[in-house]
Enzyme design. Structure first.
Site, PDB file in Angstrom:
ATOM      1  N   PHE A 151     -15.552   3.921   7.020  1.00  0.00           N
ATOM      2  CA  PHE A 151     -14.146   4.159   6.700  1.00  0.00           C
ATOM      3  C   PHE A 151     -13.873   4.177   5.200  1.00  0.00           C
ATOM      4  CE2 PHE A 151     -14.661  -0.437   7.326  1.00  0.00           C
ATOM      5  CZ  PHE A 151     -14.048  -0.962   6.200  1.00  0.00           C
TER       6      PHE A 151
ATOM      7  N   GLU B  58      -9.734  -9.857  -7.932  1.00  0.00           N
ATOM      8  CA  GLU B  58      -8.775  -8.762  -7.783  1.00  0.00           C
ATOM      9  C   GLU B  58      -7.642  -8.868  -8.809  1.00  0.00           C
ATOM     10  OE1 GLU B  58      -7.767  -9.064  -3.628  1.00  0.00           O
ATOM     11  OE2 GLU B  58      -9.745  -8.354  -3.002  1.00  0.00           O
TER      12      GLU B  58
ATOM     13  N   THR C  94      -6.085  -7.437  10.262  1.00  0.00           N
ATOM     14  CA  THR C  94      -6.375  -6.128   9.663  1.00  0.00           C
ATOM     15  C   THR C  94      -5.923  -4.994  10.580  1.00  0.00           C
ATOM     16  OG1 THR C  94      -8.294  -7.123   8.605  1.00  0.00           O
ATOM     17  CG2 THR C  94      -8.225  -4.714   8.685  1.00  0.00           C
TER      18      THR C  94
ATOM     19  N   HIS D 256      -2.010  -5.369   1.438  1.00  0.00           N
ATOM     20  CA  HIS D 256      -3.314  -5.989   1.160  1.00  0.00           C
ATOM     21  C   HIS D 256      -3.099  -7.410   0.661  1.00  0.00           C
ATOM     22  CE1 HIS D 256      -7.299  -6.718  -0.600  1.00  0.00           C
ATOM     23  NE2 HIS D 256      -6.634  -7.261  -1.604  1.00  0.00           N
TER      24      HIS D 256
ATOM     25  N   TYR E  71     -12.279  -2.334  -3.747  1.00  0.00           N
ATOM     26  CA  TYR E  71     -12.822  -2.375  -2.381  1.00  0.00           C
ATOM     27  C   TYR E  71     -14.346  -2.337  -2.378  1.00  0.00           C
ATOM     28  CZ  TYR E  71      -8.309  -1.854   0.064  1.00  0.00           C
ATOM     29  OH  TYR E  71      -7.051  -2.060   0.603  1.00  0.00           O
TER      30      TYR E  71
ATOM     31  N   ASN F 264      -2.091   0.120   7.178  1.00  0.00           N
ATOM     32  CA  ASN F 264      -1.632  -1.234   7.573  1.00  0.00           C
ATOM     33  C   ASN F 264      -0.797  -1.939   6.509  1.00  0.00           C
ATOM     34  OD1 ASN F 264      -3.692  -1.860   5.862  1.00  0.00           O
ATOM     35  ND2 ASN F 264      -4.887  -3.049   7.329  1.00  0.00           N
TER      36      ASN F 264
ATOM     37  N   ARG G 203      -2.546 -14.436   4.016  1.00  0.00           N
ATOM     38  CA  ARG G 203      -3.324 -13.704   5.037  1.00  0.00           C
ATOM     39  C   ARG G 203      -2.695 -13.866   6.416  1.00  0.00           C
ATOM     40  NH1 ARG G 203      -7.389  -9.989   3.950  1.00  0.00           N
ATOM     41  NH2 ARG G 203      -8.428 -10.617   5.870  1.00  0.00           N
TER      42      ARG G 203
ATOM     43  N   LYS H  96       0.824  -1.218   0.000  1.00  0.00           N
ATOM     44  CA  LYS H  96       0.000   0.000   0.000  1.00  0.00           C
ATOM     45  C   LYS H  96       0.863   1.276   0.000  1.00  0.00           C
ATOM     46  CE  LYS H  96      -4.044  -2.031   2.345  1.00  0.00           C
ATOM     47  NZ  LYS H  96      -4.947  -1.894   3.523  1.00  0.00           N
TER      48      LYS H  96
ATOM     49  N   ARG I  41       2.174  -6.864   9.219  1.00  0.00           N
ATOM     50  CA  ARG I  41       1.433  -5.742   9.817  1.00  0.00           C
ATOM     51  C   ARG I  41       1.879  -5.482  11.253  1.00  0.00           C
ATOM     52  NH1 ARG I  41      -4.492  -7.221   7.188  1.00  0.00           N
ATOM     53  NH2 ARG I  41      -4.395  -5.778   5.431  1.00  0.00           N
TER      54      ARG I  41
END
Ligand code: IDP
Ligand code: MG
Length: 152
Positions: free
Chosen positions: A57, A126, A91, A115, A49, A112, A85, A9, A102
């Site tokens: 948010f 995606e 998250t 992704h 998203y 964070n 993950r 990110k 993270r």
């Protein structure tokens, strides 16, 4: 073998963490089969998203994810969606397991770092947003797999 979508990110790119994060995925044994640096426009960010449209948010998330370049990757590996993950951490980095990306590099949910797709279906969805199939190089082998892992 499974593939998943990962993005580094804008916060991580700004902080100079691209190499470190990519290296972690490489060292874990994933194969990078697609890779690009890209700055998202609003439309693409909303598509990516879409499940979060309308949440409190969402506006902040879109503003953040479009604020600068991201590194988009397709990673291939055994059970890649789930393993990535776990490797990224929760998250909310405050709750992320010790040693996850993270946990090590972030402390707030809004920034964070990384992704990763949360299901096989979302991974495929995606990947299609960010890559043409012809931009991917699936199925190349790394030595560690050829030597140590029985591939079916
Ligand atoms: P994930 O990135 O772990 O899959 P999602 O629930 O899909 O988490 O949320 C997408 C992104 O939106 C998160 O990575 C995080 O940056 C942000 N986000 C999720 N929930 C919240 C929240 O309650 N407040 C602020 N930001 C959030
Ligand atoms: Mg998600």
């Amino acid at each position: 073998m499974q593939r998943t979508f990962v993005a580094i990110k804008p916060d991580a790119v700004q902080r100079g963490l691209i190499g470190e994060i990519m290296q972690r995925f490489e060292k874990k044994g994933f194969k990078i089969i697609g890779l690009k640096i890209i700055q998202l426009d609003r439309k693409t960010a909303e598509k990516h998203y879409e499940e979060h449209i309308g949440k409190p948010f969402f506006e902040g998330l879109v503003k953040f994810i479009t604020s600068g370049p991201i590194v988009a990757m397709v990673l291939e590996g055994i059970n890649a969606v789930e393993v990535v993950r776990k490797f990224m951490g929760a998250t909310n980095p405050a709750n992320a397991d010790h040693g996850t990306i993270r946990a090590d590099f972030a402390h707030t949910m809004e920034r964070n770092i990384v992704h990763g797709s949360d299901s096989y279906e979302n991974a495929e969805r995606e990947i299609a947003i960010f890559f043409d199939e012809k931009e991917l190089i699936p199925g190349w082998t790394r030595d560690l797999e050829g030597r140590f892992i029985q591939l079916n």
